[in-house]
Design a protein around this motif. Sequence first.
Motif, PDB file in Angstrom:
ATOM      1  N   LYS A   3      -9.316   5.055  19.880  1.00 22.41           N
ATOM      2  CA  LYS A   3      -9.495   4.987  18.429  1.00 22.41           C
ATOM      3  C   LYS A   3      -8.282   5.544  17.689  1.00 22.41           C
ATOM      4  O   LYS A   3      -7.777   4.925  16.745  1.00 22.41           O
ATOM      5  CB  LYS A   3     -10.755   5.768  18.033  1.00 22.41           C
ATOM      6  N   ASN A   4      -7.798   6.710  18.110  1.00 20.19           N
ATOM      7  CA  ASN A   4      -6.671   7.345  17.423  1.00 20.19           C
ATOM      8  C   ASN A   4      -5.372   6.575  17.611  1.00 20.19           C
ATOM      9  O   ASN A   4      -4.560   6.491  16.694  1.00 20.19           O
ATOM     10  CB  ASN A   4      -6.510   8.792  17.885  1.00 20.19           C
ATOM     11  N   ARG A   5      -5.162   6.002  18.792  1.00 16.42           N
ATOM     12  CA  ARG A   5      -3.967   5.182  19.002  1.00 16.42           C
ATOM     13  C   ARG A   5      -3.993   3.937  18.125  1.00 16.42           C
ATOM     14  O   ARG A   5      -2.962   3.533  17.584  1.00 16.42           O
ATOM     15  CB  ARG A   5      -3.837   4.797  20.464  1.00 16.42           C
ATOM     16  N   ALA A   6      -5.168   3.330  17.985  1.00 18.28           N
ATOM     17  CA  ALA A   6      -5.289   2.153  17.119  1.00 18.28           C
ATOM     18  C   ALA A   6      -5.022   2.529  15.664  1.00 18.28           C
ATOM     19  O   ALA A   6      -4.337   1.789  14.934  1.00 18.28           O
ATOM     20  CB  ALA A   6      -6.670   1.530  17.267  1.00 18.28           C
ATOM     21  N   ALA A   7      -5.546   3.657  15.222  1.00 16.18           N
ATOM     22  CA  ALA A   7      -5.325   4.107  13.843  1.00 16.18           C
ATOM     23  C   ALA A   7      -3.849   4.421  13.608  1.00 16.18           C
ATOM     24  O   ALA A   7      -3.287   4.046  12.567  1.00 16.18           O
ATOM     25  CB  ALA A   7      -6.183   5.330  13.549  1.00 16.18           C
ATOM     26  N   LEU A   8      -3.212   5.063  14.563  1.00 15.93           N
ATOM     27  CA  LEU A   8      -1.789   5.386  14.447  1.00 15.93           C
ATOM     28  C   LEU A   8      -0.954   4.107  14.386  1.00 15.93           C
ATOM     29  O   LEU A   8      -0.052   3.981  13.554  1.00 15.93           O
ATOM     30  CB  LEU A   8      -1.358   6.249  15.632  1.00 15.93           C
TER      31      LEU A   8
ATOM     32  N   GLN B 125      -1.255  13.014   7.893  1.00 15.27           N
ATOM     33  CA  GLN B 125      -2.217  12.217   8.657  1.00 15.27           C
ATOM     34  C   GLN B 125      -1.605  11.760   9.987  1.00 15.27           C
ATOM     35  O   GLN B 125      -2.274  11.810  11.025  1.00 15.27           O
ATOM     36  CB  GLN B 125      -2.660  11.010   7.841  1.00 15.27           C
ATOM     37  N   LEU B 126      -0.352  11.348   9.960  1.00 11.26           N
ATOM     38  CA  LEU B 126       0.330  10.946  11.192  1.00 11.26           C
ATOM     39  C   LEU B 126       0.442  12.104  12.166  1.00 11.26           C
ATOM     40  O   LEU B 126       0.185  11.949  13.370  1.00 11.26           O
ATOM     41  CB  LEU B 126       1.725  10.398  10.877  1.00 11.26           C
ATOM     42  N   SER B 127       0.802  13.270  11.667  1.00 12.76           N
ATOM     43  CA  SER B 127       0.941  14.425  12.563  1.00 12.76           C
ATOM     44  C   SER B 127      -0.416  14.851  13.136  1.00 12.76           C
ATOM     45  O   SER B 127      -0.496  15.242  14.301  1.00 12.76           O
ATOM     46  CB  SER B 127       1.627  15.585  11.860  1.00 12.76           C
ATOM     47  N   GLU B 128      -1.483  14.758  12.341  1.00 14.85           N
ATOM     48  CA  GLU B 128      -2.820  15.099  12.844  1.00 14.85           C
ATOM     49  C   GLU B 128      -3.255  14.125  13.936  1.00 14.85           C
ATOM     50  O   GLU B 128      -3.809  14.539  14.958  1.00 14.85           O
ATOM     51  CB  GLU B 128      -3.829  15.096  11.704  1.00 14.85           C
ATOM     52  N   LEU B 129      -2.997  12.839  13.725  1.00 12.39           N
ATOM     53  CA  LEU B 129      -3.362  11.842  14.738  1.00 12.39           C
ATOM     54  C   LEU B 129      -2.575  12.068  16.026  1.00 12.39           C
ATOM     55  O   LEU B 129      -3.142  12.001  17.125  1.00 12.39           O
ATOM     56  CB  LEU B 129      -3.110  10.427  14.222  1.00 12.39           C
ATOM     57  N   LYS B 130      -1.296  12.339  15.902  1.00 13.55           N
ATOM     58  CA  LYS B 130      -0.477  12.583  17.088  1.00 13.55           C
ATOM     59  C   LYS B 130      -0.946  13.825  17.840  1.00 13.55           C
ATOM     60  O   LYS B 130      -0.963  13.845  19.070  1.00 13.55           O
ATOM     61  CB  LYS B 130       0.994  12.721  16.696  1.00 13.55           C
ATOM     62  N   GLU B 131      -1.355  14.849  17.113  1.00  5.59           N
ATOM     63  CA  GLU B 131      -1.861  16.070  17.747  1.00  5.59           C
ATOM     64  C   GLU B 131      -3.184  15.800  18.469  1.00  5.59           C
ATOM     65  O   GLU B 131      -3.385  16.265  19.593  1.00  5.59           O
ATOM     66  CB  GLU B 131      -2.044  17.176  16.698  1.00  5.59           C
ATOM     67  N   LYS B 132      -4.072  15.046  17.849  1.00  5.73           N
ATOM     68  CA  LYS B 132      -5.348  14.704  18.490  1.00  5.73           C
ATOM     69  C   LYS B 132      -5.115  13.885  19.749  1.00  5.73           C
ATOM     70  O   LYS B 132      -5.781  14.089  20.773  1.00  5.73           O
ATOM     71  CB  LYS B 132      -6.240  13.932  17.515  1.00  5.73           C
ATOM     72  N   ILE B 133      -4.179  12.946  19.682  1.00  4.48           N
ATOM     73  CA  ILE B 133      -3.857  12.121  20.844  1.00  4.48           C
ATOM     74  C   ILE B 133      -3.305  12.998  21.965  1.00  4.48           C
ATOM     75  O   ILE B 133      -3.707  12.863  23.126  1.00  4.48           O
ATOM     76  CB  ILE B 133      -2.855  11.011  20.459  1.00  4.48           C
ATOM     77  N   ARG B 134      -2.414  13.910  21.626  1.00  4.10           N
ATOM     78  CA  ARG B 134      -1.828  14.798  22.629  1.00  4.10           C
ATOM     79  C   ARG B 134      -2.892  15.664  23.308  1.00  4.10           C
ATOM     80  O   ARG B 134      -2.920  15.808  24.528  1.00  4.10           O
ATOM     81  CB  ARG B 134      -0.762  15.685  21.988  1.00  4.10           C
ATOM     82  N   GLU B 135      -3.816  16.206  22.517  1.00  2.00           N
ATOM     83  CA  GLU B 135      -4.879  17.046  23.077  1.00  2.00           C
ATOM     84  C   GLU B 135      -5.788  16.251  24.014  1.00  2.00           C
ATOM     85  O   GLU B 135      -6.124  16.713  25.100  1.00  2.00           O
ATOM     86  CB  GLU B 135      -5.700  17.665  21.952  1.00  2.00           C
ATOM     87  N   SER B 136      -6.179  15.053  23.598  1.00  2.71           N
ATOM     88  CA  SER B 136      -7.046  14.228  24.442  1.00  2.71           C
ATOM     89  C   SER B 136      -6.323  13.801  25.713  1.00  2.71           C
ATOM     90  O   SER B 136      -6.923  13.762  26.793  1.00  2.71           O
ATOM     91  CB  SER B 136      -7.534  12.997  23.678  1.00  2.71           C
ATOM     92  N   GLU B 137      -5.044  13.484  25.611  1.00  5.88           N
ATOM     93  CA  GLU B 137      -4.273  13.110  26.801  1.00  5.88           C
ATOM     94  C   GLU B 137      -4.210  14.265  27.791  1.00  5.88           C
ATOM     95  O   GLU B 137      -4.312  14.053  29.003  1.00  5.88           O
ATOM     96  CB  GLU B 137      -2.852  12.698  26.411  1.00  5.88           C
ATOM     97  N   GLN B 138      -4.071  15.487  27.293  1.00  2.72           N
ATOM     98  CA  GLN B 138      -4.027  16.643  28.180  1.00  2.72           C
ATOM     99  C   GLN B 138      -5.352  16.853  28.891  1.00  2.72           C
ATOM    100  O   GLN B 138      -5.381  17.145  30.088  1.00  2.72           O
ATOM    101  CB  GLN B 138      -3.646  17.897  27.401  1.00  2.72           C
ATOM    102  N   VAL B 139      -6.457  16.702  28.169  1.00  6.25           N
ATOM    103  CA  VAL B 139      -7.781  16.888  28.780  1.00  6.25           C
ATOM    104  C   VAL B 139      -8.012  15.834  29.864  1.00  6.25           C
ATOM    105  O   VAL B 139      -8.458  16.145  30.971  1.00  6.25           O
ATOM    106  CB  VAL B 139      -8.886  16.829  27.704  1.00  6.25           C
TER     107      VAL B 139
END
Length: 95
Positions: free
Chosen positions: A18-23, A48-62
């Motif tokens: 979802k976040n990658r599609a939004a980005l 908004q871009l920085s928040e999406l990138k941070e969420k993507i990074r966190e999910s990728e780490q998990v």
Amino acid sequence: MVADSDSRIAWHRAQLKKNRAALRQIETARFTVGESADSKAFEGAKRQLSELKEKIRESEQVVAQYDRQTRRPLGTDLRSLSSVSWRDWTGNGQR
């Protein structure tokens, strides 16, 4: 993709999609329409871009941590199997 038995990991994979599609949509719109001259709109989009990138990074780490703990090595030759610490790997994903 194989279904995840851990609902937390499945949620993170869905959030990644979802976040990658939004980005992708935001970045595409930025280049096709152009950036606004309004400083508040520009700052809001940047935030908004920085928040999406941070969420993507966190999910990728998990997801990466889960994959490291639960996946078996793909190589089956003696050299690649001898370098694996089998006590760190369990078949059911539980540690």
